[in-house]
Design a protein around this motif. Structure first.
Motif, PDB file in Angstrom:
ATOM      1  N   ILE A  96       0.858  -1.185   0.000  1.00 37.50           N
ATOM      2  CA  ILE A  96       0.000   0.000   0.000  1.00 37.50           C
ATOM      3  C   ILE A  96       0.893   1.234   0.000  1.00 37.50           C
ATOM      4  CG2 ILE A  96      -1.802   1.241   1.245  1.00 37.50           C
ATOM      5  CD1 ILE A  96      -2.626  -1.448   2.457  1.00 37.50           C
ATOM      6  N   LEU A  97       0.782   2.046  -1.028  1.00 42.13           N
ATOM      7  CA  LEU A  97       1.641   3.209  -1.203  1.00 42.13           C
ATOM      8  C   LEU A  97       0.826   4.481  -1.059  1.00 42.13           C
ATOM      9  CD1 LEU A  97       3.504   1.800  -4.314  1.00 42.13           C
ATOM     10  CD2 LEU A  97       4.405   1.917  -1.987  1.00 42.13           C
ATOM     11  N   ARG A  98       1.399   5.468  -0.344  1.00 44.42           N
ATOM     12  CA  ARG A  98       0.715   6.731  -0.090  1.00 44.42           C
ATOM     13  C   ARG A  98       1.661   7.909  -0.305  1.00 44.42           C
ATOM     14  NH1 ARG A  98      -1.363   3.393   4.119  1.00 44.42           N
ATOM     15  NH2 ARG A  98      -3.651   3.233   4.118  1.00 44.42           N
ATOM     16  N   HIS A  99       1.044   9.030  -0.699  1.00 41.83           N
ATOM     17  CA  HIS A  99       1.728  10.318  -0.791  1.00 41.83           C
ATOM     18  C   HIS A  99       2.739  10.341  -1.951  1.00 41.83           C
ATOM     19  CE1 HIS A  99      -0.126  11.005   3.049  1.00 41.83           C
ATOM     20  NE2 HIS A  99       0.604  10.083   3.641  1.00 41.83           N
ATOM     21  N   ASP A 100       2.381  11.096  -2.979  1.00 38.13           N
ATOM     22  CA  ASP A 100       3.254  11.308  -4.136  1.00 38.13           C
ATOM     23  C   ASP A 100       3.689   9.979  -4.756  1.00 38.13           C
ATOM     24  OD1 ASP A 100       3.076  14.018  -3.577  1.00 38.13           O
ATOM     25  OD2 ASP A 100       4.899  14.022  -2.375  1.00 38.13           O
ATOM     26  N   VAL A 101       2.700   9.137  -5.060  1.00 38.59           N
ATOM     27  CA  VAL A 101       3.005   7.845  -5.674  1.00 38.59           C
ATOM     28  C   VAL A 101       3.275   8.053  -7.161  1.00 38.59           C
ATOM     29  CG1 VAL A 101       2.206   5.501  -6.067  1.00 38.59           C
ATOM     30  CG2 VAL A 101       1.483   6.734  -4.007  1.00 38.59           C
ATOM     31  N   VAL A 102       4.374   7.472  -7.633  1.00 41.12           N
ATOM     32  CA  VAL A 102       4.750   7.558  -9.047  1.00 41.12           C
ATOM     33  C   VAL A 102       4.999   6.151  -9.567  1.00 41.12           C
ATOM     34  CG1 VAL A 102       6.396   8.446 -10.732  1.00 41.12           C
ATOM     35  CG2 VAL A 102       5.783   9.833  -8.743  1.00 41.12           C
ATOM     36  N   LEU A 103       4.306   5.789 -10.638  1.00 41.12           N
ATOM     37  CA  LEU A 103       4.482   4.506 -11.315  1.00 41.12           C
ATOM     38  C   LEU A 103       4.961   4.813 -12.726  1.00 41.12           C
ATOM     39  CD1 LEU A 103       4.010   1.394 -11.460  1.00 41.12           C
ATOM     40  CD2 LEU A 103       1.666   1.895 -12.139  1.00 41.12           C
ATOM     41  N   GLU A 104       6.126   4.284 -13.104  1.00 44.24           N
ATOM     42  CA  GLU A 104       6.751   4.729 -14.355  1.00 44.24           C
ATOM     43  C   GLU A 104       7.421   3.563 -15.074  1.00 44.24           C
ATOM     44  OE1 GLU A 104       9.428   8.599 -15.680  1.00 44.24           O
ATOM     45  OE2 GLU A 104       9.638   7.779 -13.660  1.00 44.24           O
ATOM     46  N   GLN A 105       7.381   3.648 -16.414  1.00 47.41           N
ATOM     47  CA  GLN A 105       8.050   2.650 -17.250  1.00 47.41           C
ATOM     48  C   GLN A 105       8.649   3.334 -18.473  1.00 47.41           C
ATOM     49  OE1 GLN A 105       5.831  -0.018 -19.898  1.00 47.41           O
ATOM     50  NE2 GLN A 105       6.847  -1.768 -18.894  1.00 47.41           N
ATOM     51  N   THR A 106       9.883   2.985 -18.784  1.00 50.61           N
ATOM     52  CA  THR A 106      10.538   3.452 -20.005  1.00 50.61           C
ATOM     53  C   THR A 106      10.834   2.240 -20.869  1.00 50.61           C
ATOM     54  OG1 THR A 106      11.537   5.333 -18.855  1.00 50.61           O
ATOM     55  CG2 THR A 106      12.495   4.705 -20.971  1.00 50.61           C
ATOM     56  N   ARG A 107      10.238   2.193 -22.029  1.00 49.89           N
ATOM     57  CA  ARG A 107      10.355   1.032 -22.896  1.00 49.89           C
ATOM     58  C   ARG A 107      11.647   1.082 -23.706  1.00 49.89           C
ATOM     59  NH1 ARG A 107       4.006   1.063 -24.960  1.00 49.89           N
ATOM     60  NH2 ARG A 107       3.110   0.709 -22.859  1.00 49.89           N
ATOM     61  N   PRO A 108      12.056  -0.054 -24.284  1.00 51.02           N
ATOM     62  CA  PRO A 108      13.312  -0.086 -25.052  1.00 51.02           C
ATOM     63  C   PRO A 108      13.370   0.914 -26.202  1.00 51.02           C
ATOM     64  CG  PRO A 108      12.572  -2.315 -24.572  1.00 51.02           C
ATOM     65  CD  PRO A 108      11.473  -1.397 -24.128  1.00 51.02           C
ATOM     66  N   ASP A 109      12.207   1.262 -26.785  1.00 45.57           N
ATOM     67  CA  ASP A 109      12.195   2.231 -27.885  1.00 45.57           C
ATOM     68  C   ASP A 109      12.252   3.667 -27.390  1.00 45.57           C
ATOM     69  OD1 ASP A 109       9.707   2.461 -26.764  1.00 45.57           O
ATOM     70  OD2 ASP A 109       8.570   2.014 -28.584  1.00 45.57           O
ATOM     71  N   GLY A 110      12.350   3.866 -26.063  1.00 47.13           N
ATOM     72  CA  GLY A 110      12.445   5.208 -25.507  1.00 47.13           C
ATOM     73  C   GLY A 110      11.124   5.804 -25.080  1.00 47.13           C
ATOM     74  N   GLU A 111      10.005   5.142 -25.394  1.00 49.59           N
ATOM     75  CA  GLU A 111       8.698   5.660 -24.985  1.00 49.59           C
ATOM     76  C   GLU A 111       8.553   5.567 -23.465  1.00 49.59           C
ATOM     77  OE1 GLU A 111       3.914   4.899 -25.801  1.00 49.59           O
ATOM     78  OE2 GLU A 111       5.429   3.675 -26.813  1.00 49.59           O
ATOM     79  N   ASN A 112       8.031   6.626 -22.863  1.00 46.40           N
ATOM     80  CA  ASN A 112       7.904   6.698 -21.419  1.00 46.40           C
ATOM     81  C   ASN A 112       6.439   6.894 -21.032  1.00 46.40           C
ATOM     82  OD1 ASN A 112       7.749   8.771 -18.887  1.00 46.40           O
ATOM     83  ND2 ASN A 112       9.405   7.304 -18.606  1.00 46.40           N
ATOM     84  N   ILE A 113       6.020   6.176 -19.994  1.00 49.29           N
ATOM     85  CA  ILE A 113       4.692   6.364 -19.431  1.00 49.29           C
ATOM     86  C   ILE A 113       4.853   6.584 -17.933  1.00 49.29           C
ATOM     87  CG2 ILE A 113       4.366   3.866 -19.205  1.00 49.29           C
ATOM     88  CD1 ILE A 113       1.356   4.361 -19.546  1.00 49.29           C
ATOM     89  N   ARG A 114       4.154   7.580 -17.401  1.00 53.90           N
ATOM     90  CA  ARG A 114       4.307   7.971 -15.998  1.00 53.90           C
ATOM     91  C   ARG A 114       2.931   8.189 -15.388  1.00 53.90           C
ATOM     92  NH1 ARG A 114       8.312  11.083 -12.973  1.00 53.90           N
ATOM     93  NH2 ARG A 114       7.305  12.435 -11.441  1.00 53.90           N
ATOM     94  N   LEU A 115       2.650   7.503 -14.312  1.00 52.45           N
ATOM     95  CA  LEU A 115       1.360   7.592 -13.623  1.00 52.45           C
ATOM     96  C   LEU A 115       1.596   8.166 -12.232  1.00 52.45           C
ATOM     97  CD1 LEU A 115      -1.368   4.866 -13.522  1.00 52.45           C
ATOM     98  CD2 LEU A 115      -0.564   5.868 -11.389  1.00 52.45           C
ATOM     99  N   THR A 116       0.790   9.151 -11.853  1.00 51.12           N
ATOM    100  CA  THR A 116       0.881   9.752 -10.521  1.00 51.12           C
ATOM    101  C   THR A 116      -0.478   9.699  -9.840  1.00 51.12           C
ATOM    102  OG1 THR A 116       0.476  11.967 -11.420  1.00 51.12           O
ATOM    103  CG2 THR A 116       2.770  11.292 -11.169  1.00 51.12           C
ATOM    104  N   THR A 117      -0.464   9.436  -8.535  1.00 49.98           N
ATOM    105  CA  THR A 117      -1.688   9.336  -7.737  1.00 49.98           C
ATOM    106  C   THR A 117      -1.309   9.457  -6.265  1.00 49.98           C
ATOM    107  OG1 THR A 117      -3.622   7.948  -7.241  1.00 49.98           O
ATOM    108  CG2 THR A 117      -1.546   6.824  -7.613  1.00 49.98           C
ATOM    109  N   PRO A 118      -2.226   9.880  -5.397  1.00 45.41           N
ATOM    110  CA  PRO A 118      -1.886   9.957  -3.973  1.00 45.41           C
ATOM    111  C   PRO A 118      -1.939   8.614  -3.248  1.00 45.41           C
ATOM    112  CG  PRO A 118      -4.107  10.786  -4.334  1.00 45.41           C
ATOM    113  CD  PRO A 118      -3.529  10.521  -5.687  1.00 45.41           C
TER     114      PRO A 118
END
Length: 212
Positions: A130-152
C-alpha cells in the motif's frame, strides 16, 4: 598487605538465600491479610509497561534492499526503502520512502516510488504493498517511450504485477496526458482500465506534436 577474604561458606550462602525467600513469603502473606481485613475492594495490580518494548517494531532496518525471485530463479521484484519496520503481532510492515522495481520477463521493468508505504497480507500466499503520498508509477520502454502515472494512493500486488486505486490519477505519455478517478492495471500485460466518477469523466489531452 591486608589478608585475603576467606572463601565464602557455601552453606551460609544458601542459608541466606532461603532466609530471603522466607522473608518474601512472609511479606506476601501479611499483604494478603491486610487486603482481606480492609473494607475497600481489592485492587488488581497492573504490570507497568516495559520501556522500549510496547509499540516498538520487532524488526527495524535502514537503507534496506529486499529481492524476490520466481521459482525458476529469475528476479521478480526488488524493494528498497530508507526504513523498514516490521510488527510481527500485527502482520504489518511499514515503509519509509519505498522504491520498487517490478521485473518483467518479456518487457521493460516498472518503477514505483512513494513517500510512505506498508506491506500487508492479501491472502494465504500473496502480499499487497500500500503506497501513499506522491506515488509515481513509471516505465521506459526499449524504444524510448515513457509512461508515468501519478496518484496519492495505490495498492500494488507485486507477485502478479497488478495495481489499483480509487483516487485521482494522471497518466503522462509521449502523446499526451489522461486524468481519471480510479484505475485498475495489469502491468505485466500492459492493460490499464480507467474510471470516472460523477462529473469527473476520463479526460485525455493530446500534445500538439501529434498533429504535425
Amino acid at each position: 598487605m591486608p589478608a585475603a577474604d576467606p572463601e565464602p561458606n557455601r552453606n551460609g550462602r544458601y542459608s541466606r538465600s532461603w532466609i530471603l525467600v522466607a522473608l518474601v513469603l512472609v511479606a506476601a502473606a501479611a499483604a494478603v491479610l491486610v487486603i482481606q481485613r480492609s473494607a475497600a475492594p481489592p485492587v488488581v495490580p497492573v504490570e507497568p509497561a516495559v520501556p522500549g518494548i510496547a509499540g516498538e517494531p520487532d524488526v527495524y532496518m535502514q537503507d534496506a534492499l529486499i529481492s524476490q525471485f520466481r521459482p525458476d530463479g529469475s528476479l521478480q521484484y526488488r524493494l528498497a526503502a530508507r526504513e523498514i519496520q516490521h510488527y510481527q503481532g500485527e502482520s504489518r510492515t511499514q515503509l519509509a520512502e519505498p522504491y520498487l522495481t517490478l521485473h518483467d520477463e518479456t518487457g521493460a521493468p516498472w518503477q514505483v516510488r512513494a513517500r510512505t508505504g506498508a506491506i500487508r497480507a492479501a491472502g494465504e500466499s500473496e502480499e499487497v504493498v500500500i503506497l501513499r503520498h506522491d506515488v509515481v508509477l513509471e516505465q521506459t520502454r526499449p524504444d524510448g517511450e515513457n509512461i508515468r502515472l501519478t496518484t496519492p494512493f495505490l495498492r500494488l500486488f507485486p507477485q502478479r504485477q497488478y495495481a489499483e486505486t480509487d483516487r485521482d490519477v494522471m497518466i503522462r505519455g509521449d502523446v499526451g496526458r489522461t486524468t481519471a478517478k480510479g484505475l485498475e492495471g495489469d502491468l505485466q500485460a500492459g492493460s490499464i482500465r480507467l474510471f470516472s466518477a460523477g462529473e469527473l469523466p476520463v479526460h485525455t489531452t493530446l500534445l500538439p506534436e501529434q498533429f504535425k
